[in-house]
Design a protein around this motif. Structure first.
Motif, PDB file in Angstrom:
ATOM      1  N   ALA A  89      -7.701  21.338  16.055  1.00  0.00           N
ATOM      2  CA  ALA A  89      -7.393  20.948  17.428  1.00  0.00           C
ATOM      3  C   ALA A  89      -5.896  20.795  17.685  1.00  0.00           C
ATOM      4  O   ALA A  89      -5.389  21.212  18.723  1.00  0.00           O
ATOM      5  N   VAL A  90      -5.178  20.190  16.742  1.00  0.00           N
ATOM      6  CA  VAL A  90      -3.779  19.848  17.026  1.00  0.00           C
ATOM      7  C   VAL A  90      -2.786  20.415  16.021  1.00  0.00           C
ATOM      8  O   VAL A  90      -1.580  20.235  16.183  1.00  0.00           O
ATOM      9  N   GLY A  91      -3.252  21.062  14.952  1.00  0.00           N
ATOM     10  CA  GLY A  91      -2.342  21.701  14.013  1.00  0.00           C
ATOM     11  C   GLY A  91      -2.121  20.894  12.743  1.00  0.00           C
ATOM     12  O   GLY A  91      -2.325  19.683  12.713  1.00  0.00           O
ATOM     13  N   PRO A  92      -1.672  21.566  11.672  1.00  0.00           N
ATOM     14  CA  PRO A  92      -1.483  20.909  10.380  1.00  0.00           C
ATOM     15  C   PRO A  92      -0.433  19.808  10.384  1.00  0.00           C
ATOM     16  O   PRO A  92      -0.510  18.866   9.603  1.00  0.00           O
ATOM     17  N   GLY A  93       0.577  19.919  11.252  1.00  0.00           N
ATOM     18  CA  GLY A  93       1.641  18.919  11.265  1.00  0.00           C
ATOM     19  C   GLY A  93       1.140  17.518  11.529  1.00  0.00           C
ATOM     20  O   GLY A  93       1.625  16.549  10.931  1.00  0.00           O
ATOM     21  N   VAL A  94       0.167  17.396  12.415  1.00  0.00           N
ATOM     22  CA  VAL A  94      -0.380  16.075  12.719  1.00  0.00           C
ATOM     23  C   VAL A  94      -1.096  15.492  11.492  1.00  0.00           C
ATOM     24  O   VAL A  94      -0.972  14.308  11.181  1.00  0.00           O
ATOM     25  N   GLY A  95      -1.836  16.345  10.778  1.00  0.00           N
ATOM     26  CA  GLY A  95      -2.517  15.873   9.578  1.00  0.00           C
ATOM     27  C   GLY A  95      -1.545  15.351   8.542  1.00  0.00           C
ATOM     28  O   GLY A  95      -1.775  14.311   7.912  1.00  0.00           O
ATOM     29  N   LEU A  96      -0.421  16.054   8.357  1.00  0.00           N
ATOM     30  CA  LEU A  96       0.572  15.597   7.394  1.00  0.00           C
ATOM     31  C   LEU A  96       1.250  14.310   7.861  1.00  0.00           C
ATOM     32  O   LEU A  96       1.561  13.430   7.052  1.00  0.00           O
ATOM     33  N   THR A  97       1.461  14.174   9.159  1.00  0.00           N
ATOM     34  CA  THR A  97       2.055  12.942   9.692  1.00  0.00           C
ATOM     35  C   THR A  97       1.148  11.742   9.440  1.00  0.00           C
ATOM     36  O   THR A  97       1.612  10.659   9.047  1.00  0.00           O
ATOM     37  N   VAL A  98      -0.140  11.931   9.656  1.00  0.00           N
ATOM     38  CA  VAL A  98      -1.092  10.849   9.397  1.00  0.00           C
ATOM     39  C   VAL A  98      -1.081  10.468   7.921  1.00  0.00           C
ATOM     40  O   VAL A  98      -1.130   9.289   7.557  1.00  0.00           O
ATOM     41  N   ASN A  99      -0.977  11.475   7.037  1.00  0.00           N
ATOM     42  CA  ASN A  99      -0.947  11.183   5.610  1.00  0.00           C
ATOM     43  C   ASN A  99       0.279  10.349   5.244  1.00  0.00           C
ATOM     44  O   ASN A  99       0.189   9.395   4.465  1.00  0.00           O
ATOM     45  N   ALA A 100       1.439  10.686   5.797  1.00  0.00           N
ATOM     46  CA  ALA A 100       2.649   9.903   5.532  1.00  0.00           C
ATOM     47  C   ALA A 100       2.465   8.463   5.984  1.00  0.00           C
ATOM     48  O   ALA A 100       2.879   7.515   5.293  1.00  0.00           O
ATOM     49  N   ALA A 101       1.834   8.283   7.136  1.00  0.00           N
ATOM     50  CA  ALA A 101       1.618   6.925   7.645  1.00  0.00           C
ATOM     51  C   ALA A 101       0.683   6.126   6.745  1.00  0.00           C
ATOM     52  O   ALA A 101       0.894   4.926   6.530  1.00  0.00           O
ATOM     53  N   THR A 102      -0.335   6.778   6.179  1.00  0.00           N
ATOM     54  CA  THR A 102      -1.258   6.040   5.306  1.00  0.00           C
ATOM     55  C   THR A 102      -0.562   5.551   4.051  1.00  0.00           C
ATOM     56  O   THR A 102      -0.853   4.452   3.560  1.00  0.00           O
ATOM     57  N   PHE A 103       0.372   6.339   3.514  1.00  0.00           N
ATOM     58  CA  PHE A 103       1.124   5.882   2.346  1.00  0.00           C
ATOM     59  C   PHE A 103       1.977   4.665   2.695  1.00  0.00           C
ATOM     60  O   PHE A 103       2.079   3.710   1.906  1.00  0.00           O
ATOM     61  N   ALA A 104       2.615   4.701   3.847  1.00  0.00           N
ATOM     62  CA  ALA A 104       3.469   3.587   4.252  1.00  0.00           C
ATOM     63  C   ALA A 104       2.652   2.306   4.443  1.00  0.00           C
ATOM     64  O   ALA A 104       3.045   1.218   3.988  1.00  0.00           O
ATOM     65  N   VAL A 105       1.506   2.423   5.097  1.00  0.00           N
ATOM     66  CA  VAL A 105       0.659   1.247   5.313  1.00  0.00           C
ATOM     67  C   VAL A 105       0.107   0.738   3.981  1.00  0.00           C
ATOM     68  O   VAL A 105       0.026  -0.464   3.732  1.00  0.00           O
ATOM     69  N   SER A 106      -0.260   1.667   3.083  1.00  0.00           N
ATOM     70  CA  SER A 106      -0.741   1.284   1.761  1.00  0.00           C
ATOM     71  C   SER A 106       0.299   0.464   1.013  1.00  0.00           C
ATOM     72  O   SER A 106      -0.018  -0.540   0.357  1.00  0.00           O
ATOM     73  N   ALA A 107       1.581   0.875   1.112  1.00  0.00           N
ATOM     74  CA  ALA A 107       2.651   0.121   0.451  1.00  0.00           C
ATOM     75  C   ALA A 107       2.750  -1.297   0.995  1.00  0.00           C
ATOM     76  O   ALA A 107       2.922  -2.272   0.230  1.00  0.00           O
ATOM     77  N   LEU A 108       2.626  -1.448   2.306  1.00  0.00           N
ATOM     78  CA  LEU A 108       2.702  -2.780   2.914  1.00  0.00           C
ATOM     79  C   LEU A 108       1.526  -3.652   2.483  1.00  0.00           C
ATOM     80  O   LEU A 108       1.692  -4.836   2.163  1.00  0.00           O
ATOM     81  N   VAL A 109       0.334  -3.082   2.481  1.00  0.00           N
ATOM     82  CA  VAL A 109      -0.851  -3.845   2.083  1.00  0.00           C
ATOM     83  C   VAL A 109      -0.727  -4.314   0.639  1.00  0.00           C
ATOM     84  O   VAL A 109      -1.043  -5.468   0.298  1.00  0.00           O
ATOM     85  N   THR A 110      -0.254  -3.441  -0.236  1.00  0.00           N
ATOM     86  CA  THR A 110      -0.095  -3.812  -1.639  1.00  0.00           C
ATOM     87  C   THR A 110       0.987  -4.868  -1.811  1.00  0.00           C
ATOM     88  O   THR A 110       0.817  -5.838  -2.565  1.00  0.00           O
ATOM     89  N   ARG A 111       2.104  -4.699  -1.123  1.00  0.00           N
ATOM     90  CA  ARG A 111       3.226  -5.642  -1.266  1.00  0.00           C
ATOM     91  C   ARG A 111       2.824  -7.056  -0.859  1.00  0.00           C
ATOM     92  O   ARG A 111       3.199  -8.039  -1.531  1.00  0.00           O
TER      93      ARG A 111
END
Length: 426
Positions: free
Chosen positions: A180-202
């Motif tokens: 629907a929106v292209g691969p770039g959006v999927g990669l952006t969401v993946n980057a955001a999940t890593f960032a949120v994961s770091a905050l949750v762990t910290r």
């Protein structure tokens, strides 16, 4: 692979006892934080794999390059998990998880830049995957400090089911989202999940001092730490057999690695690529329920080798060039059977490891598991260009069955169920 054969199948579970429930382990704050962080990362990773597979196939029209790029989301974990796993002993394990998550978020964020050359994209994928090794080693070493006894078993059960479900959502929704929106959006969401994961762990996991201090510095100590797990597994027949059983995933990962070219041969749309990739996790979720709740542990232990053989048979049937729905059913059946041997195989492997070497031994198993899946993906892509995707999947299933037979015979000779895990490491 779907997690079913990837970093999500490395967790084991026996039948869940009534006195310890999923809810009870989730009430433990630190476990809940690690569980949530991993859940976010797995969802993002699966979405990114769909995006990368579609992006590369559309740009190159090559099954080989698609398989190679997919392999780069697995193979470098071996280097990170073996050579860099010592970070989890020589640094605070919580900090290792936080910093590797932040590094991966930054690397995936760069992938989103428009017009990124394919070779640069491959390098970024490889380095991003490299950091997954020390993250996983630190996480696995932390879990036994949080969960003990039956809590550990039930916690692993919960991770198995939820991570497989996360892969299912990531693959299934990923295909539709990318279409629907292209691969770039999927990669952006993946980057955001890593960032949120770091905050949750910290903020959800408490700081613990490194377990290896400056009293043992230098490269000799580093090399001893790196090789001790390999020596332990190699010298124990039962551990070697269980590792071989788990590493059959190198064959059984093939359907999802070449899902994009396989979908093209079926004449179906881009959105169905995600569903083909999701078929194995669907079977894995069902397998987690069947073997985790309804099949007694003693039966699972006896059947380990047979299940390793049986998981390849549905893939062999792809010689008949089935359609979309039959293919999904075959892939799901393979995933269900593979979960059956993996669940109890990991339990028996972990319980056989001495407490003081559990992180190194489990790190070797899990990073090797990821690596053989990557090698299987790379080989499958090249073979699919030569003989076609359907025959490649069937050939992988046949090779898996052939390798599983001697492993099953070896397990029959060395079988010695261990039903009580050792206590927490000091």
């Amino acid at each position: 692979m779907a997690a079913g054969h990837g970093p999500g199948r490395e967790s084991g579970v026996t039948a869940v006892a009534a006195r310890t429930s999923f809810a009870s382990v989730l009430r433990l704050r630190e476990f809940r934080a690690l569980w949530l962080a991993e859940l976010l990362s797995v969802c993002g990773d699966q979405l990114a794999r769909v995006a990368l597979a579609i992006l590369v196939f559309h740009r190159t029209d090559s099954a080989a390059l698609t398989g190679l790029t997919y392999a780069l989301t697995y193979v470098p974990t071996l280097v990170g998990g073996v050579l860099l796993a010592g970070w989890g002993d020589r640094r605070s394990r919580r900090d290792v998880m936080v910093w590797t998550d932040l590094a991966r978020a930054a690397l995936v964020g760069v992938m989103v830049v428009p017009g990124m050359p394919l070779w640069v994209l491959c390098v970024l994928v490889a380095v991003m995957t490299l950091f997954g090794g020390p993250f996983k080693a630190a996480q696995q070493a932390t879990l036994p400090e949080i969960l003990t006894g039956e809590q550990y078993t039930v916690g692993m059960a919960l991770r198995n089911v939820t991570m497989q479900s996360a892969q299912l959502v990531g693959f299934g929704a990923g295909g539709m989202l990318v279409a629907a929106v292209g691969p770039g959006v999927g990669l952006t969401v993946n980057a955001a999940t890593f960032a949120v994961s770091a905050l949750v762990t910290r903020f959800g996991v408490r700081y613990r001092d490194p377990v290896a201090s400056a009293a043992e510095p230098g490269w000799r100590a580093f090399l001893r730490s790196t090789t001790s797990g390999a020596r332990l597994v190699w010298q124990d027949t039962g551990l070697r057999t269980l590792v071989g059983l788990n590493w059959l995933a190198g064959f059984y990962v093939v359907p999802e690695t070449i899902a994009a070219p396989y979908a093209a041969t079926l004449g179906v749309g881009t959105a169905t690529v995600g569903w083909l990739m999701a078929a194995d996790p669907i079977g894995s979720v069902l397998g987690g329920i069947v073997f985790g709740k309804w099949v007694p542990e003693r039966v699972q232990v006896r059947a380990l080798g047979l299940l390793g053989v049986a998981a390849g048979i549905p893939l062999v049937l792809c010689f008949a060039h089935p359609g979309l729905v039959p293919s999904m059913l075959l892939f799901a059946t393979s995933g269900l059977l593979a979960t059956g041997y993996n669940i109890q195989g990991v339990v028996q492997f972990m319980r056989r490891l001495p407490n003081g070497q559990r992180a190194q031994g489990s790190g070797l198993n899990s990073t090797g598991l990821v690596t053989v899946q990557g090698l299987g993906a790379a080989a499958a892509g090249g073979l699919a260009d030569l003989i076609g995707p359907a025959k490649t999947i069937a050939a992988a299933g046949t090779a898996g069955v052939a390798m599983a037979v001697p492993i099953a015979l070896a397990w029959g000779r060395t079988r010695q169920p261990v039903t009580e895990p050792e206590g927490r490491a000091e």
